[in-house]
Design a protein around this motif. Structure first.
Motif: not given
Length: 250
Positions: A219-235
């Motif tokens: 769970g720590f890894v899965f939810f941590g990877w959600a931080a990659l959603g920042i690429l959508g925000v930056l786009n």
């Protein structure tokens, strides 16, 4: 009155789009604070943090836990409440230059959020792994947990929600509806905190201090990877700023 209004508009037009002082002050704030926390942990983690039944543990660690929890509730309520209370109710009618300036302020929030995530989800999380490979804990409230789970995680959550609220209440780009990637990048890392409950429950039944690849920790890894959603925000940010730069910012 007319002269005063024109003067205010002129000052706003001449103000720099990026406030570098706020940017570096935000970065420095986290750095100085966490440097102090790391010093505190280095001193009292070994001298007062190995035996949870010792009176020193209550003095230096449980009192720290109580204080940080209260401060986090107060600071989050004050900061989020302020951002919502002071929201721009005419955000759709701001000038292109003002909108661009707010985008740069938003980027300052995003930088602070990323910086806070580094300290919480990377630095202190990796440090906690090292702690468990060195010390056999006798309580869930170890010094490394009190810092990692109950201090650094809430701090990045407070920062992330604040960034989202700033964008939602002050930028036309995010004013209508909910930005999916922004929700992912904020709610995903937030869910690491509830996952702590599952983690501690599991450690009650299974001894796996060194088994960090165990399914209990997925769970720590899965939810941590959600931080990659920042690429959508930056786009979204790049597209919005590009559109603004094509307009007359005078």
């Amino acid at each position: 009155m007319a002269a005063t209004t024109e003067s205010v508009k002129a000052d706003a037009a001449e103000a720099p789009l990026l406030n570098k002082t706020n940017l570096w002050a935000g970065i420095a704030l986290y750095l100085v604070f966490y440097s102090f926390i790391r010093w505190y942990e280095g001193v009292y983690g070994w001298s007062a943090g190995l035996d949870s039944f010792a009176p020193e543990f209550e003095t230096y660690w449980m009192n720290m836990l109580y204080i940080e929890l209260v401060l986090e509730v107060v600071i989050s309520a004050a900061l989020w409440g302020y951002l919502w209370k002071s929201r721009d109710r005419k955000v759709m009618s701001i000038t292109p230059r003002e909108e661009l300036r707010r985008h740069f302020t938003h980027w300052t929030w995003l930088v602070c959020y990323g910086w806070a995530i580094y300290w919480g989800a990377s630095y202190f999380t990796e440090q906690d792994g090292t702690w468990h490979q060195t010390i056999v804990r006798d309580t869930d409230f170890t010094p490394s947990h009190i810092i990692e789970f109950y201090l650094s995680y809430p701090i990045y959550i407070i920062t992330g929600v604040a960034a989202f609220l700033y964008a939602k209440t002050r930028l036309p780009t995010y004013n209508e509806g909910l930005h999916l990637m922004y929700m992912v990048v904020v709610i995903g890392p937030f869910m690491i905190l509830p996952n702590v409950g599952l983690n501690e429950w599991g450690h009650t039944f299974w001894f796996m201090e060194e088994l960090f690849v165990a399914p209990l920790h997925y769970g720590f890894v899965f939810f941590g990877w959600a931080a990659l959603g920042i690429l959508g925000v930056l786009n979204t940010e790049v597209m919005a700023i590009t559109k603004l730069l094509k307009k007359d910012l005078a």
